[in-house]
Design an enzyme around this catalytic site. Structure first.
Site, PDB file in Angstrom:
ATOM      1  N   GLU A 271      17.084  70.499  82.849  1.00  0.00           N
ATOM      2  CA  GLU A 271      17.511  70.375  81.459  1.00  0.00           C
ATOM      3  C   GLU A 271      19.026  70.542  81.365  1.00  0.00           C
ATOM      4  OE1 GLU A 271      15.306  73.126  79.088  1.00  0.00           O
ATOM      5  OE2 GLU A 271      13.354  72.253  79.598  1.00  0.00           O
ATOM      6  N   HIS A 294      13.310  70.914  74.281  1.00  0.00           N
ATOM      7  CA  HIS A 294      13.003  72.344  74.422  1.00  0.00           C
ATOM      8  C   HIS A 294      13.179  73.082  73.097  1.00  0.00           C
ATOM      9  CE1 HIS A 294      12.805  75.674  77.703  1.00  0.00           C
ATOM     10  NE2 HIS A 294      12.136  76.024  76.610  1.00  0.00           N
TER      11      HIS A 294
END
Length: 411
Positions: A271, A294
């Site tokens: 990420e 997220h």
């Protein structure tokens, strides 16, 4: 909140909050009498973090700031820190434990937010809304009921029946779904949910599969091509847990073949460190896939509650020594004894340490009026209530013990 004054004047205890932690945390500290608060929007790393931490005794972060062993070693003045989120993967808990640094988090405050996103994703995927939305943006009018289904009467398999998985269970059952779940630990079912002895039993016949497992060695890419192949034909797959528990390339293959009709992912193996960095995933460009950055726990309500919860845990630790909720040092919760000073002693968990503590105090004729001890594999945490007249002498005696990690007068 505890009213006893600590040995540190509250206005001298410097607090650093990073990553735009909710204002509710600032308000909670201020209401408790703490005024020296630095509140920053971004994450910090390495030398920049160490420079900002200088003289700060309390630290709050979210998920991006990495608290490595080097950061912990370089900042022995830190009394406590909190991750204002569910996980603590961004903190070297082993080194925090060794240094007697109390690390807190807020594992319960955003469970509802994640659970709602799971249910919303399940509805959207079963109605093929991601594809219809994609087509509508291209000027294509796909007004059809073909392959669009209600959740009512369908079966959901929940892998991991903890705080979030059980909440998903309750919401899904309220929509009329049948719930099966699998967990490596025995968990009592909520409502009419059915526990399964094996994961394969749980996955069998499920129309919706939702993962809610932690990131451990056992779960590292444990949802393999073989397991994905065992899913019911045309089922939908949801992962709101950890990014490294699913083989993404295998998932892509099953999505392309149509075996899995749709997927929603909120977490990924890699990420971006910040919003300025580019996000990349093999699943990009697939109209039957929902990709979210997220944000499962990122609601205004969740962040507000997390701010209060995590800040309150650190305040209790600072003011009473209560380590309840700590992910590093042993947990103890302490009553208050009037007319005493409380001394906190963190030590290496070696045979005979408690005996050494009591012997040292006995040599100085110090009467212990309260004593509370808890240990883990490496660290012992003891709180001592002694007469006010003996606190300075007690502190000196404790600091001189061989296995002391840190000791301080609390109040």
């Amino acid at each position: 909140m505890h009213s006893t004054s600590t040995s540190y004047p509250k206005d001298k205890i410097k607090i650093l909050l990073l990553e735009g932690i909710n204002e509710s945390a600032v308000d909670t500290f201020q209401k408790a009498g703490y005024t020296s608060i630095t509140h920053m929007k971004g994450a910090l790393q390495g030398d920049e973090l160490n420079e900002a931490l200088a003289e700060h005794r309390i630290l709050g972060i979210r998920s991006k700031t990495q608290i490595t062993k080097e950061v912990i070693t370089a900042n022995p003045q830190l009394l406590a820190m909190a991750c204002f989120c569910i996980g603590t993967n961004q903190v070297d808990l082993e080194r925090a434990n060794e240094h007697g640094l109390a690390v807190f988090n807020s594992p319960f405050s955003n469970t509802r937010s994640v659970a709602e996103l799971v249910i919303g994703s399940a509805i959207m995927l079963n109605r093929q809304i991601p594809q219809k939305n994609w087509d509508a943006h291209q000027g294509i009018w796909q007004k059809s009921h073909i392959n669009s289904f209600e959740l009512r009467g369908k079966t959901m398999a929940i892998i991991g029946y903890g705080r979030i998985g059980s909440q998903v269970s309750v919401l899904a059952e309220a929509l009329g779904m049948h719930i099966k779940y699998y967990d490596i630990e025995t968990k009592l079912p909520l409502g009419n949910a059915q526990p399964c002895e094996t994961m394969s039993e749980c996955l069998s016949g499920a129309h919706v599969v939702s993962l809610h497992v932690p990131a451990t060695e056992a779960t590292h890419y444990f949802f393999t091509d073989e397991i994905l192949s065992s899913l019911e034909e045309h089922s939908v797959f949801i992962n709101m847990s950890r990014g490294n528990v699913v083989d993404i390339e295998a998932l892509k293959k099953h999505l392309e073949s149509g075996h899995i009709r749709g997927a929603a992912l909120d977490v990924f193996p890699e990420e971006p460190k910040s919003m300025k960095d580019t996000f990349s995933s093999p699943l990009q460009g697939m109209s039957q896939v929902i990709l979210s950055p997220h944000v499962g726990g990122s609601t205004e309500e969740a962040q507000y509650n997390i701010g209060i919860d995590a800040a309150s845990k650190m305040i209790r630790y600072i003011e009473t020594g209560s380590s309840f909720g700590s992910q590093s040092i042993p947990e103890i919760s302490l009553p208050q004894l009037e007319g005493t000073h409380r001394i906190l002693h963190i030590h290496r968990n070696m045979p005979g340490v408690l005996s050494s503590i009591n012997s040292a105090l006995s040599e100085h004729s110090i009467n212990v009026q309260g004593q509370y001890l808890m240990t883990n594999n490496d660290i012992g945490y003891v709180a001592l209530d002694v007469p006010k007249s003996a606190s300075a002498e007690t502190l000196t005696a404790l600091k001189d013990l061989e296995h002391t990690v840190r000791a301080r007068v609390l109040f």
